[in-house]
Structures are given as structure tokens and as C-alpha cells.
Design an enzyme around this catalytic site. Structure first.
Site, PDB file in Angstrom:
ATOM      1  N   SER A  56       0.830  -1.212   0.000  1.00 33.31           N
ATOM      2  CA  SER A  56       0.000   0.000   0.000  1.00 33.31           C
ATOM      3  C   SER A  56       0.866   1.264   0.000  1.00 33.31           C
ATOM      4  O   SER A  56       0.379   2.351  -0.287  1.00 33.31           O
ATOM      5  CB  SER A  56      -0.960   0.021   1.199  1.00 33.31           C
ATOM      6  OG  SER A  56      -0.241   0.098   2.413  1.00 33.31           O
ATOM      7  N   HIS A  57       2.161   1.126   0.323  1.00 29.03           N
ATOM      8  CA  HIS A  57       3.057   2.282   0.325  1.00 29.03           C
ATOM      9  C   HIS A  57       4.345   2.016  -0.438  1.00 29.03           C
ATOM     10  O   HIS A  57       5.358   2.654  -0.196  1.00 29.03           O
ATOM     11  CB  HIS A  57       3.294   2.765   1.763  1.00 29.03           C
ATOM     12  CG  HIS A  57       2.051   3.334   2.343  1.00 29.03           C
ATOM     13  ND1 HIS A  57       1.042   2.539   2.845  1.00 29.03           N
ATOM     14  CD2 HIS A  57       1.594   4.610   2.425  1.00 29.03           C
ATOM     15  CE1 HIS A  57       0.033   3.289   3.230  1.00 29.03           C
ATOM     16  NE2 HIS A  57       0.333   4.558   2.992  1.00 29.03           N
ATOM     17  N   ASP A 197      -4.962   0.749   1.113  1.00 29.16           N
ATOM     18  CA  ASP A 197      -5.549  -0.583   0.897  1.00 29.16           C
ATOM     19  C   ASP A 197      -6.977  -0.486   0.365  1.00 29.16           C
ATOM     20  O   ASP A 197      -7.427  -1.388  -0.352  1.00 29.16           O
ATOM     21  CB  ASP A 197      -5.500  -1.404   2.192  1.00 29.16           C
ATOM     22  CG  ASP A 197      -4.106  -1.981   2.437  1.00 29.16           C
ATOM     23  OD1 ASP A 197      -3.425  -2.320   1.450  1.00 29.16           O
ATOM     24  OD2 ASP A 197      -3.700  -2.067   3.604  1.00 29.16           O
TER      25      ASP A 197
HETATM   26  N1  LIG Z   1       1.957   8.172   5.629  1.00 29.09           N
HETATM   27  C1  LIG Z   1       0.716   8.116   6.088  1.00 29.09           C
HETATM   28  O1  LIG Z   1       0.103   9.138   6.325  1.00 29.09           O
HETATM   29  C2  LIG Z   1       0.069   6.821   6.316  1.00 29.09           C
HETATM   30  C3  LIG Z   1       0.767   5.634   6.174  1.00 29.09           C
HETATM   31  N2  LIG Z   1       0.149   4.443   6.479  1.00 29.09           N
HETATM   32  C4  LIG Z   1       0.936   3.213   6.354  1.00 29.09           C
HETATM   33  O2  LIG Z   1       0.137   2.155   5.900  1.00 29.09           O
HETATM   34  C5  LIG Z   1       0.757   0.940   6.270  1.00 29.09           C
HETATM   35  C6  LIG Z   1      -0.276  -0.101   6.537  1.00 29.09           C
HETATM   36  O3  LIG Z   1      -0.968   0.177   7.738  1.00 29.09           O
HETATM   37  P1  LIG Z   1      -2.033  -0.879   8.292  1.00 29.09           P
HETATM   38  O4  LIG Z   1      -2.863  -1.347   7.177  1.00 29.09           O
HETATM   39  O5  LIG Z   1      -2.680  -0.319   9.481  1.00 29.09           O
HETATM   40  O6  LIG Z   1      -1.069  -2.074   8.695  1.00 29.09           O
HETATM   41  P2  LIG Z   1      -1.479  -3.596   8.970  1.00 29.09           P
HETATM   42  O7  LIG Z   1      -2.803  -3.672   9.603  1.00 29.09           O
HETATM   43  O8  LIG Z   1      -1.239  -4.388   7.750  1.00 29.09           O
HETATM   44  O9  LIG Z   1      -0.353  -4.030  10.012  1.00 29.09           O
HETATM   45  C7  LIG Z   1      -0.201  -3.315  11.203  1.00 29.09           C
HETATM   46  C8  LIG Z   1       0.905  -3.924  12.051  1.00 29.09           C
HETATM   47  O10 LIG Z   1       0.436  -5.150  12.622  1.00 29.09           O
HETATM   48  C9  LIG Z   1       1.279  -6.226  12.218  1.00 29.09           C
HETATM   49  N3  LIG Z   1       0.409  -7.354  11.977  1.00 29.09           N
HETATM   50  C10 LIG Z   1      -0.537  -7.487  11.028  1.00 29.09           C
HETATM   51  N4  LIG Z   1      -1.181  -8.657  11.169  1.00 29.09           N
HETATM   52  C11 LIG Z   1      -0.619  -9.280  12.229  1.00 29.09           C
HETATM   53  C12 LIG Z   1      -0.848 -10.533  12.868  1.00 29.09           C
HETATM   54  N5  LIG Z   1      -1.790 -11.375  12.449  1.00 29.09           N
HETATM   55  N6  LIG Z   1      -0.077 -10.845  13.945  1.00 29.09           N
HETATM   56  C13 LIG Z   1       0.871 -10.002  14.392  1.00 29.09           C
HETATM   57  N7  LIG Z   1       1.139  -8.802  13.819  1.00 29.09           N
HETATM   58  C14 LIG Z   1       0.391  -8.457  12.754  1.00 29.09           C
HETATM   59  C15 LIG Z   1       2.007  -5.761  10.984  1.00 29.09           C
HETATM   60  O11 LIG Z   1       3.241  -6.432  10.846  1.00 29.09           O
HETATM   61  P3  LIG Z   1       3.803  -6.824   9.369  1.00 29.09           P
HETATM   62  O12 LIG Z   1       4.162  -5.538   8.718  1.00 29.09           O
HETATM   63  O13 LIG Z   1       4.959  -7.736   9.607  1.00 29.09           O
HETATM   64  O14 LIG Z   1       2.655  -7.517   8.665  1.00 29.09           O
HETATM   65  C16 LIG Z   1       2.165  -4.269  11.269  1.00 29.09           C
HETATM   66  O15 LIG Z   1       3.263  -3.986  12.059  1.00 29.09           O
HETATM   67  C17 LIG Z   1       1.689   1.290   7.424  1.00 29.09           C
HETATM   68  O16 LIG Z   1       3.016   1.118   6.986  1.00 29.09           O
HETATM   69  C18 LIG Z   1       1.411   2.746   7.705  1.00 29.09           C
HETATM   70  O17 LIG Z   1       2.532   3.501   8.114  1.00 29.09           O
HETATM   71  C19 LIG Z   1      -1.133   4.375   6.919  1.00 29.09           C
HETATM   72  C20 LIG Z   1      -1.843   5.526   7.069  1.00 29.09           C
HETATM   73  C21 LIG Z   1      -1.332   6.835   6.734  1.00 29.09           C
HETATM   74  O1  LIG Z   2      -2.801   4.755   3.248  1.00 31.03           O
HETATM   75  C1  LIG Z   2      -3.092   5.813   3.852  1.00 31.03           C
HETATM   76  O2  LIG Z   2      -3.993   5.850   4.699  1.00 31.03           O
HETATM   77  C2  LIG Z   2      -2.318   7.037   3.545  1.00 31.03           C
HETATM   78  N1  LIG Z   2      -1.138   6.933   3.056  1.00 31.03           N
HETATM   79  C3  LIG Z   2      -0.286   8.005   2.638  1.00 31.03           C
HETATM   80  C4  LIG Z   2      -0.762   9.328   3.058  1.00 31.03           C
HETATM   81  C5  LIG Z   2      -2.220   9.460   3.128  1.00 31.03           C
HETATM   82  C6  LIG Z   2      -2.919   8.348   3.843  1.00 31.03           C
END
Ligand SMILES: NC(=O)C1=CN([C@@H]2O[C@H](COP(=O)(O)OP(=O)(O)OC[C@H]3O[C@@H](n4cnc5c(N)ncnc54)[C@H](OP(=O)(O)O)[C@@H]3O)[C@@H](O)[C@H]2O)C=CC1
Ligand SMILES: O=C(O)C1=NCCCC1
Length: 346
Positions: A56-57, A197
Site C-alpha cells: 500500500s506504500h 488498501d
Molecule cells: N503516511 C501516512 O500518512 C500513512 C501511512 N500508512 C501506512 O500504511 C501501512 C499499513 O498500515 P495498516 O494497514 O494499518 O497495517 P497492517 O494492519 O497491515 O499491520 C499493522 C501492524 O500489525 C502487524 N500485523 C498485522 N497482522 C498481524 C498478525 N496477524 N499478527 C501479528 N502482527 C500483525 C504488521 O506487521 P507486518 O508488517 O509484519 O505484517 C504491522 O506492524 C503502514 O506502513 C502505515 O505507516 C497508513 C496511514 C497513513
Molecule cells: O494509506 C493511507 O492511509 C495514507 N497513506 C499516505 C498518506 C495518506 C494516507
């Protein structure tokens, strides 16, 4: 919805090395209006996300970076201004540039202060963070430090108990060293699902699990397009995720001097995708704490978690994918690779 980290089918895909992908991304950034340093930092960041299966990133974001640069919304040549404001506090004005080069510019001062004082804070403002957050914290833990970071994004999440969106997806990332093993790292959006996502599910025509978002009338929906077209996301865990998201707004925006997620207006910049907000990092030197080695204590906690049946720690999936990518190359589907090459002018 398929597993978010599992979307490259090997049937129609090519394998590229980390170096080749980084080089290709650097060419794209340079070609679309960044300085050498910004291109270097962003390319390394984005390639490492793809290497670790953080799709997703990863390269999925490249067209968004390019259209943002083209729109003039972000300054790809910004030179971050680092200010040494107190024994444990560093400020950076990113100058309407990307957040990662701002962190890179302040990093050595931040580490020096954390090692001297035991703790140091980095407040970045006037910055765009369009990436995964774990690459910002993991390297500190590789050096034996504990790091926590938060960044706010753009309004698309309805606070618990409210009826309209206000917060961003506002991720929190944490990294801590272990003894003899890769650091413990987690990185999670405070929304039920990351915006990226939802975009990927919409593109693939997949439905989302229940409880992730609402449509333009505020009704629950599992249709990602309904969320993206006038709808909104929900926080994870109801009032608990909502409180964490509020905390992120306070730390990443109010404390840094950056915008809240609801404060910027990019309507004059068609094609702009990156949120113009703030980021906070807290770095702790655990050698200053009393008692046993922190890394040994981390190890004890991990042993106990495994002892009660836990099979997967946060970060395990990424590290396993990293090992596969480094051994076999990074798999990119043909269409994505062709699009990247075109953006690179190749
Ligand atoms: N720049 C921005 O403004 C934004 C960036 N993001 C990015 O989006 C990305 C995805 O976020 P999000 O979808 O919430 O992440 P996920 O829900 O995929 O994962 C969140 C965390 O939980 C861990 N995890 C997931 N499933 C399990 C499991 N079954 N057991 C144990 N640990 C688990 C993951 O480890 P693992 O990675 O090993 O799967 C990760 O560290 C992040 O990198 C975040 O920084 C999100 C919002 C805004
Ligand atoms: O996946 C997200 O949520 C975001 N990623 C990058 C910046 C905006 C929000």
C-alpha cells in the site's frame, strides 16, 4: 478482499533486484522535479516498502508522487531547515517538502541528543508524508535505540461517536531493539484500514470486510468505491482507535506546528495526493534506564509471548518477505513495471 500484502501474482510478473528498483525510482523522482538528495531518500524508502511487501506504500504510490510533484503542491527541491532548540528537542521546517529528507537531515543531531539526554524529540512541520512509517523508526532500533513516530494525514476518518470525517488515517510506528534478533517493529494506521488498501481493493474490484467504512450517507458499506467517493473510514477499535487518532493529530500537528488533517486545501492543485502535515519522533536511549539490558528484557517478553502460543510478531511477515525479495528479487507485475519504466522515460 485478498490479503493486502499478497497482491502480486507470479504468473505475469518480473523479478527486479532492490538496487535496480531503487535506481528506477530515483530516475522517476529526478525526472519529475526533485533534487538529487530527495530522489535518493524517497527512492530508497519506496523500494524498501516494496521489498518488504508493504504494497500500500510501495510502487503503488509512484503515480501519486508524480502527479503531486507535477501539480506544484509539494516542493521537490526543498532544503529542510534543522533547528537545535533544546537539549532534547530538534525542530525541522521541511519547507513544504517531503518528510523523509527532513528526517534524514536531522537524524544525526537527534541520535546525538538521545544518547546524551536519554531521550530526544524531533518535530517536523510543513512536510508531506506519503509512505509507510516503519522505515522511519526501524533504523533507530537497529542502533539499539527505542523509537516511536506518529504522522497525521488527510481527513477521511470519522471520529468515534461523530457523523462526519475529521481525522486522517494517522499511523503510529514503534521500534525496539532485541538481543540477537531483528528489532520488534509495529506500524499501524489508526483507521480500520489504510486508505491505500481501500484504493487497492477498489482497483481490484474487491469488497472490504465489514466495519471499515461508511458511504456518503454515513451508512456502513463494504464497497471501497463508496468509501472513496464521498464516504469515509472508521477508526479501528471504536473509541480506542479514535482516541489514538486524536493523539496523533495533537502530537503530529499541534505539537510540531504542522497542519491538522482537516486544515489544508489542495483544491487549487489538481492531481495532488500528498497530505501537507507534520510528524513527531521520540527516540529513547534504553542504556540510560535502570536494571537489566533493555534488549535482553525485550527478548524475555518475546520468549514469553511465544511460550503462550504466539506464532507471529508484528514485523515477522515483513522480514520474511524481505528475505525472499533479497534472495529472489522483488516481484512486480508487468503492467506496473511498464508504467514505472514509462515514468522513468525508458
Ligand atoms: N503516511 C501516512 O500518512 C500513512 C501511512 N500508512 C501506512 O500504511 C501501512 C499499513 O498500515 P495498516 O494497514 O494499518 O497495517 P497492517 O494492519 O497491515 O499491520 C499493522 C501492524 O500489525 C502487524 N500485523 C498485522 N497482522 C498481524 C498478525 N496477524 N499478527 C501479528 N502482527 C500483525 C504488521 O506487521 P507486518 O508488517 O509484519 O505484517 C504491522 O506492524 C503502514 O506502513 C502505515 O505507516 C497508513 C496511514 C497513513
Ligand atoms: O494509506 C493511507 O492511509 C495514507 N497513506 C499516505 C498518506 C495518506 C494516507
Amino acid at each position: 478482499m485478498s490479503a493486502p500484502h499478497d497482491h502480486v501474482s507470479s504468473a505475469a510478473s518480473s523479478s527486479v533486484s532492490l538496487d535496480a528498483l531503487t535506481q528506477l525510482l530515483e530516475t522517476i523522482f529526478l525526472r519529475h522535479g526533485t533534487s538529487d538528495e530527495v530522489a535518493r531518500v524517497l527512492a530508497a524508502n519506496c523500494a524498501s516498502a516494496e521489498r518488504d511487501g508493504a504494497h500500500s506504500h510501495g510502487v503503488f504510490r509512484i503515480p501519486g508522487y508524480v502527479s503531486t510533484l507535477k501539480s506544484g503542491w509539494v516542493n521537490g527541491h526543498a532544503v529542510p531547515q534543522v533547528e537545535d532548540v533544546a537539549s532534547g528537542f530538534v525542530r525541522v521546517d521541511a519547507g513544504n517538502g517531503f518528510a523523509q529528507p527532513a528526517l534524514a537531515a536531522a537524524r544525526s543531531l537527534l541520535v546525538e541528543k538521545a544518547r546524551q539526554a536519554g531521550i530526544a524529540v524531533l518535530a517536523i512541520r510543513n512536510s508531506h508524508h506519503f509512505a509507510a512509517l516503519w522505515p522511519d523508526v526501524e533504523p533507530f532500533a537497529d542502533e539499539g535505540l527505542v523509537a516511536l513516530s506518529v504522522v497525521n494525514s488527510m481527513t477521511c476518518v470519522v471520529p468515534h461517536g461523530a457523523d462526519r470525517p475529521l481525522f486522517g488515517t494517522n499511523p503510529i510506528a514503534f521500534a525496539a531493539p532485541r538481543a540477537g534478533a531483528a528489532p520488534i517493529v509495529f506500524d499501524l494506521a489508526t483507521s480500520a484500514i489504510a486508505h491505500g488498501d481501500v484504493q487497492i481493493a477498489a482497483r481490484k474490484g474487491e469488497r472490504l470486510p465489514a466495519g471499515m467504512g461508511v458511504d456518503s450517507l454515513g451508512q456502513p458499506t463494504q464497497d471501497p468505491k463508496a468509501i472513496l467517493e464521498g464516504g469515509a473510514l472508521l477508526p479501528f477499535g471504536g473509541h480506542k482507535g479514535s482516541a489514538l487518532s486524536m493523539m496523533v493529530e495533537l502530537l503530529a500537528a499541534a505539537l510540531t506546528g504542522g497542519n491538522f488533517s482537516f486544515e489544508f486545501d489542495w483544491s487549487g492543485h489538481p492531481g495532488a495526493k500528498t497530505p501537507w502535515t507534520g510528524q513527531l519522533l521520540i527516540v529513547i536511549d534504553p542504556s540510560k534506564a535502570a536494571g537489566q539490558s533493555f534488549a535482553e528484557r525485550s527478548e524475555e517478553l518475546v520468549r514469553q509471548m511465544h511460550g503462550v502460543g504466539l506464532k507471529r510478531l508484528p514485523g515477522d511477515r515483513r522480514h520474511a518477505q524481505r528475505a525472499r525479495s533479497l534472495a529472489e528479487g522483488i516481484l512486480l507485475d508487468q503492467q506496473t513495471l511498464a508504467q514505472l519504466r514509462e515514468l522513468a522515460g525508458q
